[in-house]
Design an enzyme around this catalytic site. Sequence first.
Site, PDB file in Angstrom:
ATOM      1  N   ILE A  55      -9.333 -12.751   8.498  1.00 55.17           N
ATOM      2  CA  ILE A  55     -10.630 -13.488   7.935  1.00 55.17           C
ATOM      3  C   ILE A  55     -10.062 -14.341   7.163  1.00 55.17           C
ATOM      4  O   ILE A  55     -10.885 -15.706   7.219  1.00 55.17           O
ATOM      5  CB  ILE A  55     -11.722 -12.239   7.235  1.00 55.17           C
ATOM      6  CG1 ILE A  55     -12.076 -11.673   8.393  1.00 55.17           C
ATOM      7  CG2 ILE A  55     -12.784 -13.113   6.789  1.00 55.17           C
ATOM      8  CD1 ILE A  55     -12.909 -10.263   7.952  1.00 55.17           C
ATOM      9  N   HIS A  56      -9.134 -14.256   6.095  1.00 55.39           N
ATOM     10  CA  HIS A  56      -9.146 -15.361   5.153  1.00 55.39           C
ATOM     11  C   HIS A  56      -7.899 -16.249   5.830  1.00 55.39           C
ATOM     12  O   HIS A  56      -7.648 -17.380   5.173  1.00 55.39           O
ATOM     13  CB  HIS A  56      -8.245 -14.601   3.871  1.00 55.39           C
ATOM     14  CG  HIS A  56      -9.226 -14.031   3.105  1.00 55.39           C
ATOM     15  ND1 HIS A  56      -9.687 -12.800   3.305  1.00 55.39           N
ATOM     16  CD2 HIS A  56      -9.643 -14.460   1.990  1.00 55.39           C
ATOM     17  CE1 HIS A  56     -10.635 -12.536   2.155  1.00 55.39           C
ATOM     18  NE2 HIS A  56     -10.606 -13.556   1.484  1.00 55.39           N
ATOM     19  N   GLY A  57      -7.529 -16.273   6.831  1.00 52.64           N
ATOM     20  CA  GLY A  57      -6.532 -17.272   7.425  1.00 52.64           C
ATOM     21  C   GLY A  57      -5.470 -17.437   6.749  1.00 52.64           C
ATOM     22  O   GLY A  57      -4.861 -16.486   6.003  1.00 52.64           O
ATOM     23  N   GLY A  58      -5.084 -18.699   6.606  1.00 50.31           N
ATOM     24  CA  GLY A  58      -3.782 -18.927   5.715  1.00 50.31           C
ATOM     25  C   GLY A  58      -4.022 -18.651   4.358  1.00 50.31           C
ATOM     26  O   GLY A  58      -2.719 -18.262   3.724  1.00 50.31           O
ATOM     27  N   SER A  94       2.838   9.006   8.191  1.00 52.51           N
ATOM     28  CA  SER A  94       1.864   9.378   9.139  1.00 52.51           C
ATOM     29  C   SER A  94       2.297  10.327  10.422  1.00 52.51           C
ATOM     30  O   SER A  94       1.553  11.101  10.781  1.00 52.51           O
ATOM     31  CB  SER A  94       1.236   8.002   9.934  1.00 52.51           C
ATOM     32  OG  SER A  94       0.742   7.387   8.886  1.00 52.51           O
ATOM     33  N   GLU A 121       3.685  10.451   0.193  1.00 51.57           N
ATOM     34  CA  GLU A 121       3.176  11.682   0.511  1.00 51.57           C
ATOM     35  C   GLU A 121       3.216  12.336   1.852  1.00 51.57           C
ATOM     36  O   GLU A 121       2.242  12.950   2.256  1.00 51.57           O
ATOM     37  CB  GLU A 121       1.655  11.723  -0.096  1.00 51.57           C
ATOM     38  CG  GLU A 121       1.643  11.555  -1.547  1.00 51.57           C
ATOM     39  CD  GLU A 121       2.402  12.595  -2.461  1.00 51.57           C
ATOM     40  OE1 GLU A 121       2.252  13.695  -1.928  1.00 51.57           O
ATOM     41  OE2 GLU A 121       2.624  12.049  -3.676  1.00 51.57           O
ATOM     42  N   GLY A 122       4.088  11.760   2.409  1.00 55.81           N
ATOM     43  CA  GLY A 122       4.488  12.173   3.982  1.00 55.81           C
ATOM     44  C   GLY A 122       3.872  11.239   4.895  1.00 55.81           C
ATOM     45  O   GLY A 122       2.817  10.689   4.947  1.00 55.81           O
TER      46      GLY A 122
END
Length: 97
Positions: free
Chosen positions: A54-57, A83, A80-81
Site C-alpha cells: 500500500i505504501h509503495g516505495g 510455524s 516461541e516455536g
Amino acid sequence: MIADMATEIEAARLLTFNAAAMRDRGENFSAAASMAKVFASEMANQVAYRALQIHGGYGYIKDFAVERYYRDARVLTLYEGTSEIQRTVISNHLLGK
C-alpha cells in the site's frame, strides 16, 4: 486489502482469546494456543507485506513505521516455536498423539 487485513487481524485476535479462555477454564489449550500462534504470526507477515504494498516505495524508507513492521513481522514465525513446530503440535493433537 485493508478490509482483508482487518479481518485477518480480528480472526487472529479471536483465536488468541479462545486459547486464553480455554486456559482460564482449566481445559487443555495447547492445540488452541498453537493454532492462535501459527495463524497470528502468519497473518502478521501477510498484513505487514500488504501494508508495504500500500505504501509503495515509501514502505522501504525508515521514516515510515511500516518498514519496521515488515522487518519485525518475520521474526514472529520463529520465536516461541516456528510455524512448522506449531503445525506439528496441532497435528499431533488432532491425531491423538
